[in-house]
Motif scaffolding. Sequence first.
Motif, PDB file in Angstrom:
ATOM      1  N   ILE A  72      -2.456 -10.731   3.056  1.00  0.00           N
ATOM      2  CA  ILE A  72      -2.260  -9.843   1.939  1.00  0.00           C
ATOM      3  C   ILE A  72      -3.291  -8.541   2.176  1.00  0.00           C
ATOM      4  N   TYR A  73      -2.660  -7.248   1.627  1.00  0.00           N
ATOM      5  CA  TYR A  73      -3.717  -6.256   1.866  1.00  0.00           C
ATOM      6  C   TYR A  73      -3.762  -5.654   0.462  1.00  0.00           C
ATOM      7  N   PHE A  74      -4.648  -5.741  -0.302  1.00  0.00           N
ATOM      8  CA  PHE A  74      -4.960  -5.210  -1.475  1.00  0.00           C
ATOM      9  C   PHE A  74      -5.552  -3.746  -1.475  1.00  0.00           C
ATOM     10  N   THR A  75      -4.470  -2.710  -1.532  1.00  0.00           N
ATOM     11  CA  THR A  75      -4.847  -1.338  -1.645  1.00  0.00           C
ATOM     12  C   THR A  75      -5.368  -0.883  -2.802  1.00  0.00           C
ATOM     13  N   HIS A  76      -6.675  -0.814  -3.075  1.00  0.00           N
ATOM     14  CA  HIS A  76      -7.500  -0.620  -4.352  1.00  0.00           C
ATOM     15  C   HIS A  76      -7.264   1.208  -4.487  1.00  0.00           C
ATOM     16  N   PHE A  77      -6.828   1.199  -5.862  1.00  0.00           N
ATOM     17  CA  PHE A  77      -6.500   2.434  -6.340  1.00  0.00           C
ATOM     18  C   PHE A  77      -7.640   3.584  -6.217  1.00  0.00           C
ATOM     19  N   GLY A  78      -8.790   3.011  -6.297  1.00  0.00           N
ATOM     20  CA  GLY A  78     -10.116   3.924  -6.387  1.00  0.00           C
ATOM     21  C   GLY A  78     -10.738   3.939  -5.011  1.00  0.00           C
ATOM     22  N   CYS A  79     -10.009   3.417  -3.866  1.00  0.00           N
ATOM     23  CA  CYS A  79     -10.922   3.462  -2.462  1.00  0.00           C
ATOM     24  C   CYS A  79      -9.789   4.110  -1.394  1.00  0.00           C
ATOM     25  N   LYS A  80     -10.080   5.383  -1.098  1.00  0.00           N
ATOM     26  CA  LYS A  80      -9.181   6.143  -0.152  1.00  0.00           C
ATOM     27  C   LYS A  80      -9.263   5.397   1.101  1.00  0.00           C
TER      28      LYS A  80
ATOM     29  N   PRO B 230       2.941 -11.417   9.074  1.00  0.00           N
ATOM     30  CA  PRO B 230       3.119 -10.300   7.989  1.00  0.00           C
ATOM     31  C   PRO B 230       2.454 -10.056   6.878  1.00  0.00           C
ATOM     32  N   THR B 231       2.190  -8.737   6.688  1.00  0.00           N
ATOM     33  CA  THR B 231       1.512  -8.615   5.423  1.00  0.00           C
ATOM     34  C   THR B 231       1.914  -8.112   4.445  1.00  0.00           C
ATOM     35  N   ALA B 232       1.800  -8.505   3.186  1.00  0.00           N
ATOM     36  CA  ALA B 232       2.268  -8.120   1.882  1.00  0.00           C
ATOM     37  C   ALA B 232       1.286  -6.916   1.247  1.00  0.00           C
ATOM     38  N   VAL B 233       1.488  -5.722   1.170  1.00  0.00           N
ATOM     39  CA  VAL B 233       0.607  -4.696   0.623  1.00  0.00           C
ATOM     40  C   VAL B 233       0.952  -4.730  -0.751  1.00  0.00           C
ATOM     41  N   VAL B 234      -0.149  -4.858  -1.413  1.00  0.00           N
ATOM     42  CA  VAL B 234      -0.368  -4.900  -2.907  1.00  0.00           C
ATOM     43  C   VAL B 234      -0.983  -3.779  -3.705  1.00  0.00           C
ATOM     44  N   ASP B 235      -0.692  -2.904  -4.369  1.00  0.00           N
ATOM     45  CA  ASP B 235      -1.139  -1.967  -4.945  1.00  0.00           C
ATOM     46  C   ASP B 235      -2.045  -2.567  -6.304  1.00  0.00           C
ATOM     47  N   ILE B 236      -3.363  -2.170  -6.257  1.00  0.00           N
ATOM     48  CA  ILE B 236      -4.085  -2.529  -7.479  1.00  0.00           C
ATOM     49  C   ILE B 236      -5.298  -1.467  -7.774  1.00  0.00           C
ATOM     50  N   ASP B 237      -6.095  -1.693  -8.912  1.00  0.00           N
ATOM     51  CA  ASP B 237      -7.363  -1.493  -9.047  1.00  0.00           C
ATOM     52  C   ASP B 237      -8.090  -2.443  -9.103  1.00  0.00           C
ATOM     53  N   ALA B 238      -9.218  -2.728  -8.280  1.00  0.00           N
ATOM     54  CA  ALA B 238     -10.005  -3.731  -8.267  1.00  0.00           C
ATOM     55  C   ALA B 238     -10.642  -4.044  -9.329  1.00  0.00           C
ATOM     56  N   TYR B 239     -10.942  -3.019 -10.219  1.00  0.00           N
ATOM     57  CA  TYR B 239     -11.830  -3.187 -11.548  1.00  0.00           C
ATOM     58  C   TYR B 239     -10.922  -3.136 -12.845  1.00  0.00           C
ATOM     59  N   ASP B 240      -9.743  -2.328 -12.757  1.00  0.00           N
ATOM     60  CA  ASP B 240      -9.123  -2.108 -14.026  1.00  0.00           C
ATOM     61  C   ASP B 240      -7.742  -2.604 -14.209  1.00  0.00           C
ATOM     62  N   LYS B 241      -7.535  -3.639 -14.995  1.00  0.00           N
ATOM     63  CA  LYS B 241      -6.082  -4.123 -14.959  1.00  0.00           C
ATOM     64  C   LYS B 241      -5.006  -3.289 -15.575  1.00  0.00           C
ATOM     65  N   ARG B 242      -5.432  -2.208 -16.223  1.00  0.00           N
ATOM     66  CA  ARG B 242      -4.302  -1.326 -16.493  1.00  0.00           C
ATOM     67  C   ARG B 242      -3.451  -0.588 -15.444  1.00  0.00           C
ATOM     68  N   ILE B 243      -4.211  -0.636 -14.373  1.00  0.00           N
ATOM     69  CA  ILE B 243      -3.567   0.019 -13.018  1.00  0.00           C
ATOM     70  C   ILE B 243      -2.788  -1.052 -12.418  1.00  0.00           C
TER      71      ILE B 243
ATOM     72  N   TYR C 239     -10.370  -7.177  -3.496  1.00  0.00           N
ATOM     73  CA  TYR C 239     -10.082  -8.180  -4.237  1.00  0.00           C
ATOM     74  C   TYR C 239      -9.732  -7.761  -5.854  1.00  0.00           C
ATOM     75  N   PRO C 240      -8.663  -8.010  -6.461  1.00  0.00           N
ATOM     76  CA  PRO C 240      -8.576  -7.748  -7.918  1.00  0.00           C
ATOM     77  C   PRO C 240      -9.519  -8.438  -8.703  1.00  0.00           C
ATOM     78  N   PHE C 241     -10.951  -7.916  -8.804  1.00  0.00           N
ATOM     79  CA  PHE C 241     -12.046  -8.651  -9.247  1.00  0.00           C
ATOM     80  C   PHE C 241     -11.718  -9.161 -10.607  1.00  0.00           C
ATOM     81  N   TRP C 242     -11.042  -8.500 -11.514  1.00  0.00           N
ATOM     82  CA  TRP C 242     -10.635  -8.615 -12.799  1.00  0.00           C
ATOM     83  C   TRP C 242      -9.718  -9.832 -12.856  1.00  0.00           C
ATOM     84  N   ASN C 243      -9.278 -10.440 -11.843  1.00  0.00           N
ATOM     85  CA  ASN C 243      -8.127 -11.652 -11.813  1.00  0.00           C
ATOM     86  C   ASN C 243      -8.356 -12.559 -10.936  1.00  0.00           C
TER      87      ASN C 243
END
Length: 218
Positions: A177-185, A205-218, A96-100
């Motif tokens: 929805i698949y959240f691809t967390h920047f910090g988790c390969k 169908p799946t929407a792939v959303v690039d995020i960082d789970a903890y850093d909203k700047r990414i 999850y995007p835990f910051w949001n």
Amino acid sequence: HTGLTYDEKKLWECLHISNEAHHWYQKMQDLRREAIPAPIGCREAYAAYSSRVFLEGRPETIEINKAAYEEVKAKVDARQGVVPDERHRIVVNGAYPFWNMRLFDWMEQEFGAVVAVDFNNSIAMDSLDYDTKDPIEYTARKAMGANLAGKVACAPYPEFAEEIGHSAKLAHCDASIYFTHFGCKMSCGSHKVFSDALMDVAGIPTAVVDIDAYDKRI
């Protein structure tokens, strides 16, 4: 190895408490998947996970998780949904995007889109009734088999991707929805396997959303 000792009796006591607390937690999460309309929202369901992470083994977790289950069960029996007009049922994978986390409130309120399947209830957890006299072995098996993150990270993805597809189908989900967390390969690298399985098994169908789970700047 450390020269420190532990109280085996006390550890067993904590493990038995954890076992019962897990039982009520799992019953509540299963209700989320099965019930239409969904009785609670994504943020509330995730909050229930916090007791597992931070308090598991403490006596009050049994009372907390049992009360949560009974509250959700009452809502299911009354056919009370988290939104008045449920229009979409979503399966979420990745972190999850835990910051949001308000993102999920917005989905519910704006689109009637509720998360019915996620890491809490998408695959079957191992039973905690292990036949062992070794509390350390029990603890290790519990960590690897009764927690989705540990269980999926240490086994072939296709098996679990297919299982999640079946869970999504049973829950009547219509999108993913698949959240691809920047910090988790691991989560970034597996999104294609899970997305393909959801389409093949459940036609979702799946929407792939690039995020960082903890850093909203990414």
